[in-house]
Design an enzyme around this catalytic site. Structure first.
Site, PDB file in Angstrom:
ATOM      1  N   THR A   1      36.478 115.114 -26.810  1.00  0.00           N
ATOM      2  CA  THR A   1      36.562 116.602 -25.851  1.00  0.00           C
ATOM      3  C   THR A   1      37.488 116.059 -24.593  1.00  0.00           C
ATOM      4  O   THR A   1      37.680 115.071 -24.074  1.00  0.00           O
ATOM      5  CB  THR A   1      35.214 116.698 -25.405  1.00  0.00           C
ATOM      6  OG1 THR A   1      34.565 115.387 -24.996  1.00  0.00           O
ATOM      7  CG2 THR A   1      34.240 117.049 -26.936  1.00  0.00           C
ATOM      8  N   GLY A   2      37.634 117.359 -23.798  1.00  0.00           N
ATOM      9  CA  GLY A   2      38.506 117.108 -22.728  1.00  0.00           C
ATOM     10  C   GLY A   2      39.847 117.815 -22.892  1.00  0.00           C
ATOM     11  O   GLY A   2      40.053 118.584 -23.760  1.00  0.00           O
TER      12      GLY A   2
ATOM     13  N   ARG B   1      48.274 128.750 -27.539  1.00  0.00           N
ATOM     14  CA  ARG B   1      47.817 127.148 -27.164  1.00  0.00           C
ATOM     15  C   ARG B   1      46.992 126.739 -28.015  1.00  0.00           C
ATOM     16  O   ARG B   1      45.931 127.284 -28.367  1.00  0.00           O
ATOM     17  CB  ARG B   1      47.462 127.007 -25.433  1.00  0.00           C
ATOM     18  CG  ARG B   1      47.227 125.722 -25.301  1.00  0.00           C
ATOM     19  CD  ARG B   1      45.737 125.410 -25.750  1.00  0.00           C
ATOM     20  NE  ARG B   1      45.498 123.781 -25.167  1.00  0.00           N
ATOM     21  CZ  ARG B   1      44.428 123.037 -25.203  1.00  0.00           C
ATOM     22  NH1 ARG B   1      43.494 123.823 -25.866  1.00  0.00           N
ATOM     23  NH2 ARG B   1      44.331 121.772 -24.863  1.00  0.00           N
TER      24      ARG B   1
ATOM     25  N   THR C   1      34.344 121.732 -25.648  1.00  0.00           N
ATOM     26  CA  THR C   1      34.548 121.566 -27.005  1.00  0.00           C
ATOM     27  C   THR C   1      32.986 121.037 -27.402  1.00  0.00           C
ATOM     28  O   THR C   1      32.297 120.340 -26.824  1.00  0.00           O
ATOM     29  CB  THR C   1      35.572 120.527 -27.312  1.00  0.00           C
ATOM     30  OG1 THR C   1      36.763 120.935 -26.938  1.00  0.00           O
ATOM     31  CG2 THR C   1      35.695 120.255 -28.858  1.00  0.00           C
TER      32      THR C   1
ATOM     33  N   THR D   1      36.020 124.637 -31.008  1.00  0.00           N
ATOM     34  CA  THR D   1      36.296 124.977 -29.691  1.00  0.00           C
ATOM     35  C   THR D   1      36.953 126.452 -29.317  1.00  0.00           C
ATOM     36  O   THR D   1      37.772 126.850 -30.191  1.00  0.00           O
ATOM     37  CB  THR D   1      37.217 123.979 -28.794  1.00  0.00           C
ATOM     38  OG1 THR D   1      37.327 124.036 -27.561  1.00  0.00           O
ATOM     39  CG2 THR D   1      38.482 124.056 -29.651  1.00  0.00           C
TER      40      THR D   1
ATOM     41  N   SER E   1      32.477 127.303 -24.202  1.00  0.00           N
ATOM     42  CA  SER E   1      33.550 126.370 -24.457  1.00  0.00           C
ATOM     43  C   SER E   1      33.613 126.653 -26.049  1.00  0.00           C
ATOM     44  O   SER E   1      34.488 125.973 -26.388  1.00  0.00           O
ATOM     45  CB  SER E   1      33.295 124.843 -24.258  1.00  0.00           C
ATOM     46  OG  SER E   1      32.362 124.501 -24.823  1.00  0.00           O
TER      47      SER E   1
ATOM     48  N   ASP F   1      43.719 119.610 -29.347  1.00  0.00           N
ATOM     49  CA  ASP F   1      43.641 118.565 -30.236  1.00  0.00           C
ATOM     50  C   ASP F   1      42.652 118.660 -31.417  1.00  0.00           C
ATOM     51  O   ASP F   1      42.415 118.249 -32.396  1.00  0.00           O
ATOM     52  CB  ASP F   1      42.973 117.179 -29.460  1.00  0.00           C
ATOM     53  CG  ASP F   1      41.898 117.595 -28.953  1.00  0.00           C
ATOM     54  OD1 ASP F   1      41.530 118.561 -28.019  1.00  0.00           O
ATOM     55  OD2 ASP F   1      40.922 116.630 -28.963  1.00  0.00           O
TER      56      ASP F   1
HETATM   57  N1  GLY Z   1      39.569 119.521 -26.427  1.00  0.00           N
HETATM   58  C1  GLY Z   1      39.576 120.843 -26.423  1.00  0.00           C
HETATM   59  C2  GLY Z   1      41.044 121.079 -26.005  1.00  0.00           C
HETATM   60  O1  GLY Z   1      41.861 120.743 -25.337  1.00  0.00           O
HETATM   61  O2  GLY Z   1      41.395 122.250 -26.352  1.00  0.00           O
END
Ligand code: GLY
Length: 319
Positions: A215-216, A192, A164, A182, A47, A195
């Site tokens: 994260t997420g 894309r 992440t 990440t 990740s 956050d």
């Molecule tokens: N939290 C990492 C992402 O959505 O890219």
């Protein structure tokens, strides 16, 4: 001031190196960057950095940001391809440019200009995973590259895979810093950005109050400005565990998607929350010989459209 670093669970192996920096009087900023670099170089973490899962076209596009909570200086890069340490390119954006955020080809150009280490971040094993995901979507590497329209393919390739790593630290001088890095959402649409590189969403530091990082599902952190909101909640006097849980309630009120936060206060207290049961976070202080791990507080998703779900939206907006 006791030194401490707090991280998402996949950051555990980097904490001893970060703590060594803090123990010899180094800065929180240097410690979080050093920790992030260790995970970026580890191909077993799919990740982050080298070995991170690619976008739908097989390109590993990396996002990273870093923030100094004392000066509020920040640096970020997004959709950076072909470099080993996006966090150090983000740090250089902060230290060496009049800007805070470079993306895509401009970020690559800057990375080349400062002599950042180049690498092929797509490893044989992540290439295999990508080819397999394409196969399940009825595509091959050459067929997907020929497509004029990628969105129908992306709808089939993306699942809940948005790992992440993040690090929050307080050093012995009381300075707070945060870093997040990440490869973003696996098999995403090219370009894309989540956050992680967006200050205030994926991480935020203020040495007066503390720091937070997510994260997420990054889109939720952007929509709720989650990390800054968590630090604002600390500033307002909200207990740290309540601030962590409130962040998850905010996310839960928007969509059912995995979401996690770690929060560190300026005095070294920490908390974490998640909407997926069993997730962990880690921390280490200068007096510990190895990182400690704990379950994140679980804040389950209320059933969509239920009375409690709507109540969460209302309550969340008041905090
Ligand atoms: N939290 C990492 C992402 O959505 O890219």
């Amino acid at each position: 001031m006791p030194s401490i670093i707090v991280a998402s669970g996949n950051g555990a192996s980097a904490l001893p190196a970060g703590i060594r920096i803090l123990a010899r009087g180094g800065s929180a900023l240097d410690a979080v960057e050093a920790c992030a670099k260790i995970i970026e170089a580890d191909p077993s973490d799919t990740s982050v950095g080298r070995g991170g899962k690619p976008n739908v076209l097989g390109v590993v596009e990396l996002d990273a940001s870093i923030m100094d909570g004392t000066t509020h200086r920040t640096g970020a890069v997004a959709a950076l391809a072909g470099f080993l340490h996006p966090i150090s390119v983000a740090r250089a954006v902060m230290d060496r440019t009049p800007h805070v955020f470079l993306v895509g080809e401009g970020a690559s150009r800057f990375a080349r200009e400062i002599g950042a280490t180049r690498t092929q971040n797509l490893t044989p094993s992540t290439r295999k995973l990508w080819v397999e995901r394409l196969r399940k979507a009825g595509e091959t590497p050459s067929s997907v590259r020929r497509r004029a329209k990628l969105l129908p393919v992306v709808r089939k390739t993306v699942k809940e895979e948005r790992g992440t790593v993040n690090f929050l630290a307080v050093d012995r001088h009381g300075d707070v810093a945060s870093a997040v890095t990440t490869s973003g959402w696996a098999y995403k649409y090219p370009g894309r950005v989540g956050d992680s590189p967006i200050i205030g969403a994926g991480n935020y530091s203020d040495s007066r109050y503390g720091a937070a990082a997510c994260t997420g599902y990054g889109e939720l952190a952007i929509r709720s400005v989650t990390a800054k909101t968590a630090v604002d909640r600390l500033a307002s006097g909200m207990p740290i565990d309540v601030a962590a849980r409130a962040a998850i309630e905010d996310a839960n009120a928007l969509e059912d998607a995995a979401f996690n936060i770690v929060v560190l206060s300026a005095d070294g207290a920490h908390a974490s929350a998640t909407n997926r049961q069993g997730r962990r976070y880690v921390w280490m202080t200068a007096t510990m010989s190895e990182p400690a791990t704990a379950l994140r507080a679980w804040v389950p998703q209320a059933r969509r459209g239920s009375r409690s779900s709507r109540a969460t939206v209302r309550a969340g907006s008041l905090r």
